[in-house]
Design a protein around this motif. Sequence first.
Motif, mmCIF file in Angstrom:
data_model
loop_
_atom_site.group_PDB
_atom_site.id
_atom_site.type_symbol
_atom_site.label_atom_id
_atom_site.label_comp_id
_atom_site.label_asym_id
_atom_site.label_seq_id
_atom_site.Cartn_x
_atom_site.Cartn_y
_atom_site.Cartn_z
ATOM 1 N N LYS A 1 0.702 -1.372 0.161
ATOM 2 C CA LYS A 1 -0.039 -0.101 -0.026
ATOM 3 C C LYS A 1 0.783 1.435 -0.088
ATOM 4 O O LYS A 1 0.559 2.144 -0.617
ATOM 5 N N GLU A 2 1.977 1.365 0.684
ATOM 6 C CA GLU A 2 2.753 2.295 0.813
ATOM 7 C C GLU A 2 3.507 2.606 -0.502
ATOM 8 O O GLU A 2 3.725 3.754 -0.814
ATOM 9 N N GLU A 3 4.059 1.531 -1.154
ATOM 10 C CA GLU A 3 4.715 1.623 -2.626
ATOM 11 C C GLU A 3 3.409 2.379 -3.454
ATOM 12 O O GLU A 3 3.951 3.303 -4.155
ATOM 13 N N LYS A 4 2.203 1.964 -3.366
ATOM 14 C CA LYS A 4 1.361 2.540 -4.172
ATOM 15 C C LYS A 4 1.104 4.135 -3.796
ATOM 16 O O LYS A 4 1.067 4.936 -4.767
ATOM 17 N N ILE B 1 -4.438 12.280 -9.298
ATOM 18 C CA ILE B 1 -3.635 10.891 -8.649
ATOM 19 C C ILE B 1 -3.298 11.323 -7.365
ATOM 20 O O ILE B 1 -3.534 10.403 -6.221
ATOM 21 N N VAL B 2 -2.679 12.475 -6.971
ATOM 22 C CA VAL B 2 -2.299 12.811 -5.752
ATOM 23 C C VAL B 2 -3.632 12.909 -4.778
ATOM 24 O O VAL B 2 -3.451 12.835 -3.674
ATOM 25 N N LYS B 3 -4.665 13.572 -5.399
ATOM 26 C CA LYS B 3 -5.813 13.627 -4.665
ATOM 27 C C LYS B 3 -6.266 12.240 -4.040
ATOM 28 O O LYS B 3 -6.939 12.027 -3.044
ATOM 29 N N ALA B 4 -6.346 11.546 -5.115
ATOM 30 C CA ALA B 4 -6.550 9.890 -4.896
ATOM 31 C C ALA B 4 -5.870 9.397 -3.651
ATOM 32 O O ALA B 4 -6.266 8.677 -2.699
ATOM 33 N N PHE B 5 -4.349 9.801 -3.598
ATOM 34 C CA PHE B 5 -3.581 9.295 -2.728
ATOM 35 C C PHE B 5 -3.845 9.832 -1.151
ATOM 36 O O PHE B 5 -3.981 9.143 -0.323
ATOM 37 N N LYS B 6 -4.287 11.060 -1.356
ATOM 38 C CA LYS B 6 -4.795 11.771 0.023
ATOM 39 C C LYS B 6 -6.014 11.132 0.304
ATOM 40 O O LYS B 6 -6.116 10.806 1.803
ATOM 41 N N ASP B 7 -6.917 10.848 -0.424
ATOM 42 C CA ASP B 7 -8.433 10.374 -0.093
ATOM 43 C C ASP B 7 -7.870 8.666 0.594
ATOM 44 O O ASP B 7 -8.619 8.493 1.399
ATOM 45 N N SER B 8 -7.241 7.976 0.014
ATOM 46 C CA SER B 8 -6.489 6.890 0.436
ATOM 47 C C SER B 8 -6.013 6.818 1.652
ATOM 48 O O SER B 8 -6.176 6.056 2.497
ATOM 49 N N ILE B 9 -5.131 7.783 2.152
ATOM 50 C CA ILE B 9 -4.595 7.950 3.264
ATOM 51 C C ILE B 9 -5.707 8.426 4.203
ATOM 52 O O ILE B 9 -5.523 7.559 5.544
ATOM 53 N N MET B 10 -6.496 9.114 4.052
ATOM 54 C CA MET B 10 -7.475 9.389 4.976
ATOM 55 C C MET B 10 -8.441 8.416 5.375
ATOM 56 O O MET B 10 -8.752 8.287 6.429
ATOM 57 N N SER C 1 1.231 6.947 13.234
ATOM 58 C CA SER C 1 -0.148 6.831 12.826
ATOM 59 C C SER C 1 -1.084 7.505 13.974
ATOM 60 O O SER C 1 -2.288 7.958 13.321
ATOM 61 N N LEU C 2 -0.904 7.254 15.179
ATOM 62 C CA LEU C 2 -2.045 7.998 15.916
ATOM 63 C C LEU C 2 -1.924 9.479 15.757
ATOM 64 O O LEU C 2 -3.103 10.083 15.852
ATOM 65 N N LEU C 3 -0.805 9.986 15.606
ATOM 66 C CA LEU C 3 -0.679 11.514 15.659
ATOM 67 C C LEU C 3 -1.452 11.741 14.096
ATOM 68 O O LEU C 3 -2.259 12.582 13.920
ATOM 69 N N LEU C 4 -1.078 10.917 12.968
ATOM 70 C CA LEU C 4 -1.677 11.290 11.938
ATOM 71 C C LEU C 4 -3.260 11.271 11.972
ATOM 72 O O LEU C 4 -4.130 12.028 11.455
ATOM 73 N N SER C 5 -3.974 10.210 12.585
ATOM 74 C CA SER C 5 -5.391 9.934 12.500
ATOM 75 C C SER C 5 -5.783 11.094 13.398
ATOM 76 O O SER C 5 -6.874 11.643 12.772
ATOM 77 N N ARG C 6 -5.264 11.820 14.231
ATOM 78 C CA ARG C 6 -5.879 12.620 14.908
ATOM 79 C C ARG C 6 -5.993 14.083 14.229
ATOM 80 O O ARG C 6 -6.663 14.728 14.242
ATOM 81 N N LEU C 7 -4.764 14.239 13.692
ATOM 82 C CA LEU C 7 -4.492 15.501 12.559
ATOM 83 C C LEU C 7 -5.420 15.642 11.634
ATOM 84 O O LEU C 7 -5.970 16.336 10.874
ATOM 85 N N LEU C 8 -5.506 14.348 10.928
ATOM 86 C CA LEU C 8 -6.185 14.378 9.650
ATOM 87 C C LEU C 8 -8.096 14.667 10.163
ATOM 88 O O LEU C 8 -8.515 14.974 9.114
ATOM 89 N N LYS C 9 -8.297 14.087 11.203
ATOM 90 C CA LYS C 9 -9.520 14.350 11.620
ATOM 91 C C LYS C 9 -9.875 15.644 11.381
ATOM 92 O O LYS C 9 -10.927 16.255 11.298
#
Length: 168
Positions: free
Chosen positions: A51-54, A65-74, A96-104
Amino acid sequence: ACQGTLPFMSVRVMDGWSETEFTHTSVDDLESIIWVLVWEALVSSTARTEKEEKWLQYLNGDRWIVKAFKDSIMTTFREPPESWKKVISKPLYGLSLLLSRLLKIAVDAKSDLTTHFRRFKTLRTETSVSQDDWAVFNDQLDQKCKYYFREYMLKTHEFILECSTAQS
């Protein structure tokens, strides 16, 4: 038109790409920091998952494509934390815990700011906007930006405290 480095642009900026009247805010800059953290974690990993390679390939794509990447991460970071271990490597998992909080916060801010700008745009097309209306709009925008800044700082501070407590 929007400016910036595509992989690091906020989703709101990317969504407003073709708008002639677009206001870039400090909240967009705060979200950009998230994407820099994600990029650094992906690039520095020596044992990337499939998944990270993608995701890394998506970083080099066009705007859609970059927007799809961000949607996938979110989407990934909306899942329960236990499910992340299956799809992300150790460097990214550490954040990951920090990212999940910041992405919310980023999702909430995007929705809030989009609604705020849309409301003002509707008002502007239906009536003439007075100086007072403009001042109120800007004051509300300023308050929203300050609120989200505090939220980003609070969640980051909590994460740092949790990490330092876990290492004790």
